[in-house]
Scaffold this motif. Structure first.
Motif, PDB file in Angstrom:
ATOM      1  N   ALA A   1     -27.000  -3.114 -40.276  1.00  0.00           N
ATOM      2  CA  ALA A   1     -27.337  -1.848 -39.631  1.00  0.00           C
ATOM      3  C   ALA A   1     -28.481  -2.044 -38.646  1.00  0.00           C
ATOM      4  CB  ALA A   1     -27.737  -0.816 -40.685  1.00  0.00           C
ATOM      5  N   VAL A   2     -28.502  -1.182 -37.604  1.00  0.00           N
ATOM      6  CA  VAL A   2     -29.633  -1.131 -36.685  1.00  0.00           C
ATOM      7  C   VAL A   2     -30.074   0.323 -36.580  1.00  0.00           C
ATOM      8  CG1 VAL A   2     -28.874  -3.094 -35.301  1.00  0.00           C
ATOM      9  CG2 VAL A   2     -28.204  -0.815 -34.635  1.00  0.00           C
ATOM     10  N   SER A   3     -31.382   0.522 -36.365  1.00  0.00           N
ATOM     11  CA  SER A   3     -31.832   1.870 -36.100  1.00  0.00           C
ATOM     12  C   SER A   3     -33.064   1.805 -35.188  1.00  0.00           C
ATOM     13  CB  SER A   3     -32.139   2.615 -37.398  1.00  0.00           C
ATOM     14  OG  SER A   3     -33.488   2.489 -37.733  1.00  0.00           O
ATOM     15  N   PRO A   4     -33.164   2.615 -34.151  1.00  0.00           N
ATOM     16  CA  PRO A   4     -32.166   3.590 -33.742  1.00  0.00           C
ATOM     17  C   PRO A   4     -30.997   2.898 -33.030  1.00  0.00           C
ATOM     18  CG  PRO A   4     -33.961   3.563 -32.171  1.00  0.00           C
ATOM     19  CD  PRO A   4     -34.328   2.586 -33.238  1.00  0.00           C
ATOM     20  N   SER A   5     -29.849   3.570 -32.976  1.00  0.00           N
ATOM     21  CA  SER A   5     -28.682   2.956 -32.328  1.00  0.00           C
ATOM     22  C   SER A   5     -28.388   3.599 -30.981  1.00  0.00           C
ATOM     23  CB  SER A   5     -27.471   3.032 -33.244  1.00  0.00           C
ATOM     24  OG  SER A   5     -27.215   4.361 -33.562  1.00  0.00           O
ATOM     25  N   SER A   6     -29.337   4.382 -30.459  1.00  0.00           N
ATOM     26  CA  SER A   6     -29.132   4.913 -29.105  1.00  0.00           C
ATOM     27  C   SER A   6     -30.483   4.986 -28.397  1.00  0.00           C
ATOM     28  CB  SER A   6     -28.494   6.293 -29.162  1.00  0.00           C
ATOM     29  OG  SER A   6     -29.349   7.194 -29.792  1.00  0.00           O
ATOM     30  N   THR A   7     -30.432   4.893 -27.080  1.00  0.00           N
ATOM     31  CA  THR A   7     -31.663   4.940 -26.285  1.00  0.00           C
ATOM     32  C   THR A   7     -31.308   5.399 -24.879  1.00  0.00           C
ATOM     33  OG1 THR A   7     -33.608   3.682 -25.619  1.00  0.00           O
ATOM     34  CG2 THR A   7     -31.504   2.543 -25.519  1.00  0.00           C
ATOM     35  N   ARG A   8     -32.344   5.535 -24.010  1.00  0.00           N
ATOM     36  CA  ARG A   8     -32.119   5.919 -22.620  1.00  0.00           C
ATOM     37  C   ARG A   8     -32.626   4.813 -21.722  1.00  0.00           C
ATOM     38  NH1 ARG A   8     -31.016  11.293 -23.213  1.00  0.00           N
ATOM     39  NH2 ARG A   8     -30.735  11.576 -20.987  1.00  0.00           N
ATOM     40  N   THR A   9     -32.178   4.814 -20.474  1.00  0.00           N
ATOM     41  CA  THR A   9     -32.629   3.784 -19.540  1.00  0.00           C
ATOM     42  C   THR A   9     -34.118   3.937 -19.272  1.00  0.00           C
ATOM     43  OG1 THR A   9     -31.796   5.269 -17.840  1.00  0.00           O
ATOM     44  CG2 THR A   9     -30.471   3.334 -18.333  1.00  0.00           C
TER      45      THR A   9
ATOM     46  N   GLY B   1     -27.342 -19.288 -37.764  1.00  0.00           N
ATOM     47  CA  GLY B   1     -26.416 -19.315 -36.647  1.00  0.00           C
ATOM     48  C   GLY B   1     -26.451 -17.972 -35.941  1.00  0.00           C
ATOM     49  N   ALA B   2     -25.466 -17.714 -35.095  1.00  0.00           N
ATOM     50  CA  ALA B   2     -25.461 -16.481 -34.304  1.00  0.00           C
ATOM     51  C   ALA B   2     -24.723 -15.377 -35.058  1.00  0.00           C
ATOM     52  CB  ALA B   2     -24.801 -16.727 -32.964  1.00  0.00           C
ATOM     53  N   SER B   3     -25.344 -14.180 -35.136  1.00  0.00           N
ATOM     54  CA  SER B   3     -24.682 -13.002 -35.712  1.00  0.00           C
ATOM     55  C   SER B   3     -24.473 -11.975 -34.614  1.00  0.00           C
ATOM     56  CB  SER B   3     -25.551 -12.378 -36.811  1.00  0.00           C
ATOM     57  OG  SER B   3     -26.066 -13.354 -37.656  1.00  0.00           O
ATOM     58  N   PHE B   4     -23.325 -11.308 -34.638  1.00  0.00           N
ATOM     59  CA  PHE B   4     -22.983 -10.328 -33.616  1.00  0.00           C
ATOM     60  C   PHE B   4     -22.792  -8.959 -34.257  1.00  0.00           C
ATOM     61  CE2 PHE B   4     -21.617 -14.413 -32.239  1.00  0.00           C
ATOM     62  CZ  PHE B   4     -21.810 -14.446 -30.868  1.00  0.00           C
ATOM     63  N   LEU B   5     -23.226  -7.923 -33.569  1.00  0.00           N
ATOM     64  CA  LEU B   5     -22.866  -6.562 -33.964  1.00  0.00           C
ATOM     65  C   LEU B   5     -22.400  -5.836 -32.705  1.00  0.00           C
ATOM     66  CD1 LEU B   5     -22.706  -4.470 -36.265  1.00  0.00           C
ATOM     67  CD2 LEU B   5     -24.929  -3.651 -35.555  1.00  0.00           C
ATOM     68  N   PRO B   6     -21.080  -5.666 -32.526  1.00  0.00           N
ATOM     69  CA  PRO B   6     -20.575  -4.983 -31.329  1.00  0.00           C
ATOM     70  C   PRO B   6     -20.999  -3.516 -31.339  1.00  0.00           C
ATOM     71  CG  PRO B   6     -18.823  -6.171 -32.477  1.00  0.00           C
ATOM     72  CD  PRO B   6     -20.004  -6.142 -33.393  1.00  0.00           C
ATOM     73  N   SER B   7     -21.200  -2.960 -30.158  1.00  0.00           N
ATOM     74  CA  SER B   7     -21.597  -1.554 -29.982  1.00  0.00           C
ATOM     75  C   SER B   7     -22.790  -1.198 -30.861  1.00  0.00           C
ATOM     76  CB  SER B   7     -20.434  -0.606 -30.295  1.00  0.00           C
ATOM     77  OG  SER B   7     -19.359  -0.911 -29.473  1.00  0.00           O
ATOM     78  N   ALA B   8     -23.784  -2.091 -30.899  1.00  0.00           N
ATOM     79  CA  ALA B   8     -24.955  -1.839 -31.741  1.00  0.00           C
ATOM     80  C   ALA B   8     -25.796  -0.710 -31.162  1.00  0.00           C
ATOM     81  CB  ALA B   8     -25.785  -3.110 -31.866  1.00  0.00           C
ATOM     82  N   VAL B   9     -25.929  -0.691 -29.815  1.00  0.00           N
ATOM     83  CA  VAL B   9     -26.790   0.295 -29.163  1.00  0.00           C
ATOM     84  C   VAL B   9     -26.012   1.002 -28.061  1.00  0.00           C
ATOM     85  CG1 VAL B   9     -28.945   0.643 -27.912  1.00  0.00           C
ATOM     86  CG2 VAL B   9     -28.781  -1.184 -29.580  1.00  0.00           C
ATOM     87  N   PHE B  10     -26.174   2.328 -27.976  1.00  0.00           N
ATOM     88  CA  PHE B  10     -25.588   3.096 -26.874  1.00  0.00           C
ATOM     89  C   PHE B  10     -26.718   3.526 -25.948  1.00  0.00           C
ATOM     90  CE2 PHE B  10     -22.448   3.228 -30.131  1.00  0.00           C
ATOM     91  CZ  PHE B  10     -21.243   3.186 -29.446  1.00  0.00           C
ATOM     92  N   VAL B  11     -26.609   3.131 -24.677  1.00  0.00           N
ATOM     93  CA  VAL B  11     -27.651   3.455 -23.707  1.00  0.00           C
ATOM     94  C   VAL B  11     -27.143   4.576 -22.808  1.00  0.00           C
ATOM     95  CG1 VAL B  11     -29.133   2.566 -21.892  1.00  0.00           C
ATOM     96  CG2 VAL B  11     -28.414   1.064 -23.751  1.00  0.00           C
ATOM     97  N   THR B  12     -27.905   5.673 -22.730  1.00  0.00           N
ATOM     98  CA  THR B  12     -27.550   6.780 -21.843  1.00  0.00           C
ATOM     99  C   THR B  12     -28.309   6.595 -20.535  1.00  0.00           C
ATOM    100  OG1 THR B  12     -27.436   8.165 -23.798  1.00  0.00           O
ATOM    101  CG2 THR B  12     -27.394   9.281 -21.681  1.00  0.00           C
ATOM    102  N   GLN B  13     -27.584   6.629 -19.428  1.00  0.00           N
ATOM    103  CA  GLN B  13     -28.218   6.444 -18.114  1.00  0.00           C
ATOM    104  C   GLN B  13     -28.662   7.806 -17.578  1.00  0.00           C
ATOM    105  OE1 GLN B  13     -27.089   3.372 -15.446  1.00  0.00           O
ATOM    106  NE2 GLN B  13     -25.010   3.357 -16.256  1.00  0.00           N
ATOM    107  N   ASP B  14     -29.930   7.881 -17.182  1.00  0.00           N
ATOM    108  CA  ASP B  14     -30.419   9.141 -16.610  1.00  0.00           C
ATOM    109  C   ASP B  14     -29.824   9.351 -15.225  1.00  0.00           C
ATOM    110  OD1 ASP B  14     -31.974   9.828 -18.816  1.00  0.00           O
ATOM    111  OD2 ASP B  14     -33.529   8.427 -18.179  1.00  0.00           O
ATOM    112  N   SER B  15     -29.814   8.294 -14.423  1.00  0.00           N
ATOM    113  CA  SER B  15     -29.146   8.388 -13.123  1.00  0.00           C
ATOM    114  C   SER B  15     -28.347   7.105 -12.920  1.00  0.00           C
ATOM    115  CB  SER B  15     -30.173   8.572 -12.008  1.00  0.00           C
ATOM    116  OG  SER B  15     -31.215   7.644 -12.180  1.00  0.00           O
ATOM    117  N   ILE B  16     -27.128   7.289 -12.372  1.00  0.00           N
ATOM    118  CA  ILE B  16     -26.216   6.154 -12.293  1.00  0.00           C
ATOM    119  C   ILE B  16     -26.289   5.532 -10.906  1.00  0.00           C
ATOM    120  CG2 ILE B  16     -23.811   5.445 -12.488  1.00  0.00           C
ATOM    121  CD1 ILE B  16     -23.490   7.903 -14.368  1.00  0.00           C
TER     122      ILE B  16
END
Lengths: 71, 351
Positions: B33-41, B117-132
Protein backbone atom coordinates in the motif's frame (compact mmCIF):
# COMPACT_ATOMS: atom_id res chain seq x y z
CA UNK A 1 -21.95 -47.82 14.22
CA UNK A 2 -19.41 -46.41 16.67
CA UNK A 3 -17.31 -45.45 13.67
CA UNK A 4 -20.17 -43.47 12.22
CA UNK A 5 -20.72 -41.61 15.48
CA UNK A 6 -17.06 -40.71 15.80
CA UNK A 7 -17.01 -39.57 12.20
CA UNK A 8 -20.06 -37.35 12.53
CA UNK A 9 -18.62 -35.75 15.68
CA UNK A 10 -15.35 -35.11 13.83
CA UNK A 11 -17.20 -33.64 10.86
CA UNK A 12 -19.20 -31.34 13.12
CA UNK A 13 -16.00 -30.14 14.75
CA UNK A 14 -14.44 -29.48 11.37
CA UNK A 15 -17.48 -27.49 10.23
CA UNK A 16 -17.44 -25.49 13.45
CA UNK A 17 -13.75 -24.70 13.02
CA UNK A 18 -14.05 -23.68 9.37
CA UNK A 19 -17.15 -21.52 9.83
CA UNK A 20 -15.52 -19.86 12.82
CA UNK A 21 -12.44 -19.15 10.76
CA UNK A 22 -14.35 -17.59 7.90
CA UNK A 23 -17.39 -15.74 9.15
CA UNK A 24 -16.48 -14.40 12.56
CA UNK A 25 -13.17 -12.90 11.62
CA UNK A 26 -12.48 -11.70 8.09
CA UNK A 27 -9.32 -10.01 9.33
CA UNK A 28 -7.99 -13.37 10.40
CA UNK A 29 -8.27 -14.75 6.86
CA UNK A 30 -6.49 -11.73 5.38
CA UNK A 31 -3.69 -11.67 7.98
CA UNK A 32 -0.10 -12.71 7.19
CA UNK A 33 -0.55 -12.17 3.45
CA UNK A 34 -3.79 -14.25 3.36
CA UNK A 35 -1.86 -17.45 4.12
CA UNK A 36 -4.89 -18.92 5.94
CA UNK A 37 -6.76 -18.98 2.62
CA UNK A 38 -4.15 -21.49 1.45
CA UNK A 39 -4.61 -23.46 4.69
CA UNK A 40 -8.40 -23.51 4.16
CA UNK A 41 -7.97 -24.72 0.56
CA UNK A 42 -5.64 -27.55 1.60
CA UNK A 43 -8.04 -28.49 4.42
CA UNK A 44 -10.94 -28.60 1.94
CA UNK A 45 -9.00 -30.99 -0.31
CA UNK A 46 -8.20 -33.16 2.70
CA UNK A 47 -11.87 -33.28 3.73
CA UNK A 48 -12.75 -34.33 0.17
CA UNK A 49 -10.29 -37.23 0.34
CA UNK A 50 -11.72 -38.25 3.75
CA UNK A 51 -15.26 -38.28 2.33
CA UNK A 52 -14.00 -40.55 -0.46
CA UNK A 53 -12.48 -42.88 2.14
CA UNK A 54 -15.74 -42.99 4.11
CA UNK A 55 -17.70 -44.01 1.00
CA UNK A 56 -15.14 -46.66 0.13
CA UNK A 57 -15.19 -47.92 3.71
CA UNK A 58 -18.97 -48.34 3.58
CA UNK A 59 -18.78 -50.15 0.26
CA UNK A 60 -16.17 -52.60 1.56
CA UNK A 61 -18.21 -53.19 4.74
CA UNK A 62 -21.18 -54.10 2.55
CA UNK A 63 -19.01 -56.52 0.54
CA UNK A 64 -17.68 -58.13 3.71
CA UNK A 65 -21.24 -58.64 4.94
CA UNK A 66 -22.18 -60.23 1.61
CA UNK A 67 -19.23 -62.62 1.83
CA UNK A 68 -20.24 -63.54 5.39
CA UNK A 69 -23.81 -64.27 4.26
CA UNK A 70 -22.50 -66.36 1.36
CA UNK A 71 -20.40 -68.51 3.63
CA UNK B 1 -5.17 -50.47 -12.48
CA UNK B 2 -2.56 -52.99 -11.91
CA UNK B 3 -1.17 -54.64 -8.87
CA UNK B 4 2.20 -52.90 -9.05
CA UNK B 5 2.53 -50.07 -6.57
CA UNK B 6 5.39 -47.82 -7.71
CA UNK B 7 3.14 -45.23 -9.35
CA UNK B 8 1.12 -44.78 -6.16
CA UNK B 9 4.26 -44.01 -4.18
CA UNK B 10 5.44 -41.76 -7.00
CA UNK B 11 2.17 -39.81 -6.89
CA UNK B 12 2.34 -39.37 -3.11
CA UNK B 13 6.03 -38.40 -3.25
CA UNK B 14 5.32 -35.77 -5.92
CA UNK B 15 2.41 -34.35 -3.88
CA UNK B 16 4.67 -34.21 -0.80
CA UNK B 17 7.21 -32.28 -2.88
CA UNK B 18 4.56 -29.79 -4.03
CA UNK B 19 3.38 -29.29 -0.44
CA UNK B 20 6.91 -28.61 0.80
CA UNK B 21 8.08 -26.43 -2.09
CA UNK B 22 4.69 -24.78 -2.54
CA UNK B 23 4.52 -23.67 1.09
CA UNK B 24 8.16 -22.97 1.94
CA UNK B 25 9.40 -20.92 -1.03
CA UNK B 26 8.90 -17.25 -0.02
CA UNK B 27 7.08 -14.62 -2.04
CA UNK B 28 9.07 -12.01 -3.89
CA UNK B 29 9.13 -8.71 -1.94
CA UNK B 30 6.37 -6.38 -3.02
CA UNK B 31 4.51 -3.15 -2.27
CA UNK B 32 1.20 -3.57 -0.44
CA UNK B 33 0.00 0.00 0.00
CA UNK B 34 0.95 3.65 -0.49
CA UNK B 35 -0.56 6.70 1.12
CA UNK B 36 -1.48 9.24 -0.04
CA UNK B 37 -2.27 7.81 -3.48
CA UNK B 38 -3.19 11.09 -5.14
CA UNK B 39 -1.55 14.49 -5.52
CA UNK B 40 -1.54 17.64 -7.69
CA UNK B 41 1.11 19.02 -10.01
CA UNK B 42 3.72 21.30 -8.48
CA UNK B 43 3.43 19.75 -5.04
CA UNK B 44 5.96 17.98 -2.87
CA UNK B 45 4.62 14.48 -2.41
CA UNK B 46 5.50 12.72 0.82
CA UNK B 47 4.49 9.08 0.62
CA UNK B 48 4.34 6.26 3.13
CA UNK B 49 5.09 2.90 1.51
CA UNK B 50 4.15 -0.40 3.08
CA UNK B 51 6.17 -3.35 1.85
CA UNK B 52 5.67 -7.11 2.04
CA UNK B 53 8.62 -9.45 2.68
CA UNK B 54 10.74 -6.37 2.03
CA UNK B 55 14.09 -5.31 3.53
CA UNK B 56 13.90 -1.52 3.32
CA UNK B 57 16.05 -0.97 6.42
CA UNK B 58 18.63 -3.65 5.71
CA UNK B 59 18.95 -2.53 2.11
CA UNK B 60 18.79 1.20 2.85
CA UNK B 61 22.22 1.91 1.35
CA UNK B 62 21.18 0.76 -2.11
CA UNK B 63 17.57 1.98 -1.88
CA UNK B 64 16.22 3.89 -4.89
CA UNK B 65 12.68 4.77 -5.94
CA UNK B 66 10.98 6.18 -9.04
CA UNK B 67 7.56 7.25 -10.18
CA UNK B 68 7.20 6.20 -13.78
CA UNK B 69 4.88 8.16 -16.05
CA UNK B 70 5.60 6.27 -19.28
CA UNK B 71 8.56 4.65 -20.99
CA UNK B 72 10.33 7.98 -21.54
CA UNK B 73 9.47 9.77 -18.31
CA UNK B 74 10.47 8.77 -14.79
CA UNK B 75 10.82 10.81 -11.62
CA UNK B 76 13.33 9.83 -8.97
CA UNK B 77 12.60 10.21 -5.26
CA UNK B 78 14.53 13.16 -3.83
CA UNK B 79 14.51 11.75 -0.32
CA UNK B 80 14.25 8.19 1.02
CA UNK B 81 13.86 7.20 4.64
CA UNK B 82 13.45 3.59 5.74
CA UNK B 83 11.56 3.47 9.04
CA UNK B 84 11.88 -0.30 9.29
CA UNK B 85 11.99 -3.22 6.88
CA UNK B 86 8.28 -2.90 6.04
CA UNK B 87 7.81 0.88 6.09
CA UNK B 88 9.41 3.49 3.90
CA UNK B 89 8.97 7.24 3.47
CA UNK B 90 9.52 8.71 0.02
CA UNK B 91 9.54 12.34 -1.11
CA UNK B 92 8.92 13.31 -4.73
CA UNK B 93 8.90 16.74 -6.35
CA UNK B 94 5.99 16.68 -8.81
CA UNK B 95 6.74 19.21 -11.62
CA UNK B 96 4.19 22.00 -12.32
CA UNK B 97 3.34 20.50 -15.72
CA UNK B 98 3.25 16.92 -16.94
CA UNK B 99 4.13 15.83 -20.49
CA UNK B 100 0.63 14.34 -20.84
CA UNK B 101 -2.77 15.52 -22.09
CA UNK B 102 -4.90 13.73 -19.49
CA UNK B 103 -6.16 15.78 -16.55
CA UNK B 104 -5.59 12.84 -14.19
CA UNK B 105 -2.53 10.73 -14.89
CA UNK B 106 -1.50 7.57 -13.04
CA UNK B 107 2.11 6.75 -12.24
CA UNK B 108 3.81 3.45 -11.43
CA UNK B 109 5.90 3.24 -8.28
CA UNK B 110 9.20 1.37 -8.50
CA UNK B 111 11.29 0.66 -5.42
CA UNK B 112 14.66 -1.03 -5.80
CA UNK B 113 17.38 -2.22 -3.46
CA UNK B 114 20.11 -4.83 -3.62
CA UNK B 115 18.34 -7.38 -1.36
CA UNK B 116 14.72 -7.21 -2.55
CA UNK B 117 15.34 -6.42 -6.19
CA UNK B 118 12.85 -4.17 -7.96
CA UNK B 119 9.21 -4.00 -6.77
CA UNK B 120 6.48 -2.43 -8.89
CA UNK B 121 3.09 -1.04 -7.98
CA UNK B 122 1.14 0.05 -11.10
CA UNK B 123 -1.14 3.10 -10.73
CA UNK B 124 0.32 3.81 -7.30
CA UNK B 125 -0.24 7.58 -7.55
CA UNK B 126 -2.82 9.64 -9.46
CA UNK B 127 -1.62 13.13 -10.33
CA UNK B 128 -4.24 15.80 -11.10
CA UNK B 129 -2.97 18.53 -13.43
CA UNK B 130 -4.05 22.05 -12.55
CA UNK B 131 -3.35 23.26 -16.07
CA UNK B 132 -2.59 21.06 -19.04
CA UNK B 133 0.38 21.93 -21.22
CA UNK B 134 2.25 18.89 -22.57
CA UNK B 135 4.96 20.96 -24.33
CA UNK B 136 5.73 22.84 -21.15
CA UNK B 137 5.66 19.49 -19.35
CA UNK B 138 8.31 18.08 -21.68
CA UNK B 139 10.49 21.15 -21.10
CA UNK B 140 10.38 21.16 -17.30
CA UNK B 141 10.68 17.38 -16.93
CA UNK B 142 14.03 16.31 -15.52
CA UNK B 143 14.15 12.68 -16.49
CA UNK B 144 15.85 10.16 -14.23
CA UNK B 145 16.31 7.01 -16.25
CA UNK B 146 15.46 3.77 -14.48
CA UNK B 147 18.73 1.86 -14.78
CA UNK B 148 20.59 -1.00 -13.12
CA UNK B 149 17.58 -2.55 -11.42
CA UNK B 150 18.54 -5.34 -9.02
CA UNK B 151 17.44 -8.95 -9.23
CA UNK B 152 15.76 -10.59 -6.25
CA UNK B 153 18.15 -12.88 -4.39
CA UNK B 154 17.12 -16.54 -4.04
CA UNK B 155 14.12 -18.49 -5.31
CA UNK B 156 10.77 -16.71 -4.94
CA UNK B 157 7.20 -16.89 -6.19
CA UNK B 158 5.77 -13.75 -7.84
CA UNK B 159 4.12 -11.12 -5.65
CA UNK B 160 0.65 -10.10 -6.86
CA UNK B 161 -0.98 -7.39 -4.81
CA UNK B 162 -4.48 -8.92 -4.63
CA UNK B 163 -3.29 -12.52 -4.31
CA UNK B 164 -0.31 -12.28 -1.94
CA UNK B 165 0.31 -15.73 -0.39
CA UNK B 166 -2.79 -17.20 -2.01
CA UNK B 167 -0.84 -17.46 -5.27
CA UNK B 168 0.21 -20.81 -3.74
CA UNK B 169 -3.34 -22.06 -4.32
CA UNK B 170 -2.27 -22.52 -7.95
CA UNK B 171 -0.67 -25.81 -6.85
CA UNK B 172 -3.85 -27.10 -5.23
CA UNK B 173 -6.86 -25.49 -6.89
CA UNK B 174 -5.62 -25.16 -10.49
CA UNK B 175 -3.69 -28.46 -10.40
CA UNK B 176 -6.85 -30.29 -9.25
CA UNK B 177 -8.78 -28.98 -12.26
CA UNK B 178 -6.12 -30.05 -14.74
CA UNK B 179 -5.82 -33.52 -13.24
CA UNK B 180 -9.63 -33.75 -13.26
CA UNK B 181 -9.56 -33.22 -17.03
CA UNK B 182 -6.81 -35.85 -17.44
CA UNK B 183 -8.84 -38.34 -15.35
CA UNK B 184 -11.98 -37.63 -17.39
CA UNK B 185 -9.96 -38.28 -20.55
CA UNK B 186 -8.98 -41.66 -19.08
CA UNK B 187 -12.63 -42.32 -18.34
CA UNK B 188 -13.65 -41.54 -21.95
CA UNK B 189 -10.93 -43.89 -23.23
CA UNK B 190 -12.34 -46.70 -21.05
CA UNK B 191 -15.91 -45.95 -22.18
CA UNK B 192 -14.88 -46.15 -25.83
CA UNK B 193 -13.07 -49.39 -25.05
CA UNK B 194 -16.24 -50.78 -23.46
CA UNK B 195 -18.38 -49.85 -26.48
CA UNK B 196 -15.90 -51.60 -28.78
CA UNK B 197 -15.20 -54.75 -26.75
CA UNK B 198 -18.30 -55.10 -24.51
CA UNK B 199 -15.93 -55.93 -21.68
CA UNK B 200 -17.74 -54.94 -18.47
CA UNK B 201 -14.43 -54.31 -16.67
CA UNK B 202 -13.68 -51.37 -18.98
CA UNK B 203 -17.03 -49.86 -18.02
CA UNK B 204 -16.28 -50.30 -14.31
CA UNK B 205 -12.96 -48.52 -14.84
CA UNK B 206 -14.74 -45.66 -16.61
CA UNK B 207 -17.26 -45.45 -13.76
CA UNK B 208 -14.54 -45.23 -11.07
CA UNK B 209 -12.53 -42.68 -13.03
CA UNK B 210 -15.63 -40.53 -13.49
CA UNK B 211 -16.34 -40.73 -9.75
CA UNK B 212 -12.85 -39.51 -8.89
CA UNK B 213 -12.97 -36.85 -11.61
CA UNK B 214 -16.26 -35.56 -10.20
CA UNK B 215 -14.85 -35.49 -6.65
CA UNK B 216 -11.86 -33.49 -7.96
CA UNK B 217 -14.27 -31.20 -9.80
CA UNK B 218 -16.31 -30.46 -6.69
CA UNK B 219 -13.10 -29.95 -4.71
CA UNK B 220 -11.97 -27.53 -7.42
CA UNK B 221 -15.27 -25.67 -7.13
CA UNK B 222 -15.10 -25.49 -3.30
CA UNK B 223 -11.43 -24.48 -3.18
CA UNK B 224 -12.16 -21.93 -5.91
CA UNK B 225 -15.03 -20.50 -3.85
CA UNK B 226 -12.79 -20.17 -0.76
CA UNK B 227 -10.14 -18.44 -2.87
CA UNK B 228 -12.76 -16.21 -4.52
CA UNK B 229 -14.16 -15.13 -1.14
CA UNK B 230 -10.77 -13.69 -0.24
CA UNK B 231 -9.84 -12.14 -3.59
CA UNK B 232 -13.09 -11.30 -5.42
CA UNK B 233 -15.07 -10.71 -2.21
CA UNK B 234 -17.73 -13.42 -2.45
CA UNK B 235 -17.85 -17.21 -2.48
CA UNK B 236 -20.03 -17.15 -5.57
CA UNK B 237 -19.98 -14.12 -7.87
CA UNK B 238 -22.12 -15.70 -10.64
CA UNK B 239 -19.02 -15.41 -12.75
CA UNK B 240 -19.19 -17.18 -16.12
CA UNK B 241 -16.37 -19.57 -15.18
CA UNK B 242 -18.07 -20.55 -11.92
CA UNK B 243 -21.47 -20.99 -13.57
CA UNK B 244 -20.16 -23.07 -16.47
CA UNK B 245 -18.11 -25.38 -14.26
CA UNK B 246 -21.13 -25.88 -11.99
CA UNK B 247 -23.21 -26.85 -15.05
CA UNK B 248 -20.46 -29.22 -16.26
CA UNK B 249 -20.37 -30.93 -12.86
CA UNK B 250 -24.17 -31.24 -12.82
CA UNK B 251 -23.93 -32.98 -16.21
CA UNK B 252 -21.54 -35.45 -14.60
CA UNK B 253 -23.87 -35.91 -11.60
CA UNK B 254 -26.61 -36.86 -14.08
CA UNK B 255 -24.27 -39.64 -15.28
CA UNK B 256 -24.54 -41.39 -11.90
CA UNK B 257 -28.30 -40.88 -11.76
CA UNK B 258 -28.63 -42.30 -15.27
CA UNK B 259 -26.57 -45.38 -14.44
CA UNK B 260 -28.40 -46.16 -11.24
CA UNK B 261 -31.80 -45.92 -12.92
CA UNK B 262 -31.27 -49.21 -14.78
CA UNK B 263 -31.54 -52.59 -13.08
CA UNK B 264 -29.88 -54.39 -15.97
CA UNK B 265 -26.11 -53.94 -15.70
CA UNK B 266 -25.44 -54.20 -19.43
CA UNK B 267 -28.02 -51.56 -20.26
CA UNK B 268 -26.68 -49.24 -17.59
CA UNK B 269 -23.12 -49.77 -18.81
CA UNK B 270 -23.96 -49.14 -22.46
CA UNK B 271 -25.98 -45.97 -21.87
CA UNK B 272 -23.47 -44.80 -19.27
CA UNK B 273 -20.59 -45.17 -21.72
CA UNK B 274 -22.39 -43.23 -24.46
CA UNK B 275 -23.47 -40.52 -21.99
CA UNK B 276 -19.91 -40.25 -20.60
CA UNK B 277 -18.51 -39.48 -24.04
CA UNK B 278 -21.10 -36.74 -24.57
CA UNK B 279 -20.53 -35.35 -21.08
CA UNK B 280 -16.83 -34.97 -21.84
CA UNK B 281 -17.63 -33.35 -25.16
CA UNK B 282 -19.72 -30.80 -23.22
CA UNK B 283 -17.15 -30.33 -20.44
CA UNK B 284 -14.35 -28.88 -22.56
CA UNK B 285 -16.36 -26.05 -24.18
CA UNK B 286 -18.12 -25.34 -20.88
CA UNK B 287 -14.99 -24.87 -18.79
CA UNK B 288 -12.36 -23.83 -21.34
CA UNK B 289 -14.08 -22.22 -24.34
CA UNK B 290 -17.17 -20.26 -23.21
CA UNK B 291 -15.41 -18.41 -20.32
CA UNK B 292 -12.75 -17.28 -22.78
CA UNK B 293 -15.34 -15.69 -25.06
CA UNK B 294 -16.73 -13.30 -22.47
CA UNK B 295 -15.45 -11.22 -19.59
CA UNK B 296 -14.70 -13.08 -16.40
CA UNK B 297 -13.01 -12.42 -13.10
CA UNK B 298 -11.17 -15.71 -13.51
CA UNK B 299 -7.75 -15.81 -15.23
CA UNK B 300 -7.85 -17.45 -18.63
CA UNK B 301 -10.93 -15.56 -19.77
CA UNK B 302 -11.78 -12.45 -21.75
CA UNK B 303 -8.29 -12.06 -23.21
CA UNK B 304 -6.79 -12.52 -19.75
CA UNK B 305 -4.02 -15.11 -20.04
CA UNK B 306 -3.94 -18.03 -17.63
CA UNK B 307 -0.88 -20.24 -17.16
CA UNK B 308 1.40 -17.43 -18.20
CA UNK B 309 2.56 -13.91 -17.54
CA UNK B 310 2.81 -13.04 -13.89
CA UNK B 311 0.29 -15.68 -12.81
CA UNK B 312 2.69 -18.54 -13.51
CA UNK B 313 6.40 -17.87 -13.87
CA UNK B 314 9.15 -20.43 -14.32
CA UNK B 315 9.64 -20.95 -10.57
CA UNK B 316 5.96 -21.71 -10.17
CA UNK B 317 6.05 -24.09 -13.14
CA UNK B 318 8.61 -26.20 -11.26
CA UNK B 319 5.93 -26.87 -8.65
CA UNK B 320 2.75 -26.58 -10.71
CA UNK B 321 3.36 -29.22 -13.37
CA UNK B 322 4.58 -31.83 -10.84
CA UNK B 323 1.42 -31.04 -8.82
CA UNK B 324 -0.74 -31.89 -11.85
CA UNK B 325 1.11 -35.21 -12.34
CA UNK B 326 1.01 -35.98 -8.60
CA UNK B 327 -2.72 -35.38 -8.22
CA UNK B 328 -3.44 -37.34 -11.40
CA UNK B 329 -1.53 -40.36 -10.08
CA UNK B 330 -3.26 -39.97 -6.71
CA UNK B 331 -6.63 -39.82 -8.47
CA UNK B 332 -5.78 -42.98 -10.42
CA UNK B 333 -4.99 -44.68 -7.13
CA UNK B 334 -8.34 -43.60 -5.68
CA UNK B 335 -10.13 -44.82 -8.82
CA UNK B 336 -8.27 -48.14 -8.80
CA UNK B 337 -9.38 -48.84 -5.20
CA UNK B 338 -12.99 -48.20 -6.07
CA UNK B 339 -12.72 -50.23 -9.25
CA UNK B 340 -11.33 -53.22 -7.34
CA UNK B 341 -14.22 -53.00 -4.87
CA UNK B 342 -16.71 -52.85 -7.76
CA UNK B 343 -15.13 -55.87 -9.43
CA UNK B 344 -15.26 -57.86 -6.18
CA UNK B 345 -18.95 -57.00 -5.90
CA UNK B 346 -19.51 -58.23 -9.46
CA UNK B 347 -17.69 -61.49 -8.77
CA UNK B 348 -19.79 -62.03 -5.63
CA UNK B 349 -23.00 -61.50 -7.60
CA UNK B 350 -21.92 -64.08 -10.17
CA UNK B 351 -21.22 -66.75 -7.59
Amino acid sequence: MINKKIFSILLLHLLAITTFGQSSDADFMSSIGKIYVVVAVIAAVFVGIVIFLVYLDRKLTKLEDQIKEHD
Amino acid sequence: MMRSNWWKFLGVAIIMYTFIAGILVPLKPGIVAVSPSSTRTGETLEMEIQGYNSNFKRGEDSLRAWLKLDDQHALRAVQLKAIDDQNLQLTFQIPPYLPARERIKDMTLIVDNSIDGASFLPSAVFVTQDSIDPDMGTQVWRNEAIVDLNETAGITFPFRNILKETIRNTYFHVALWLSMVLIFIGSVVQSVKYLRTNNIEADLKALSLTRVGTIFGFLGLITGAIWAKNTWGAYWSWDVKQNMTAIALLIYCAYFVLRSSFEDQEKSARLGAVYNIFAFAALIPLIYVIPRLTDSLHPGAGGNPALGGEDLDNTMRMVFYPAVIGWTLFGLWMASLWYRADRLENQLLER
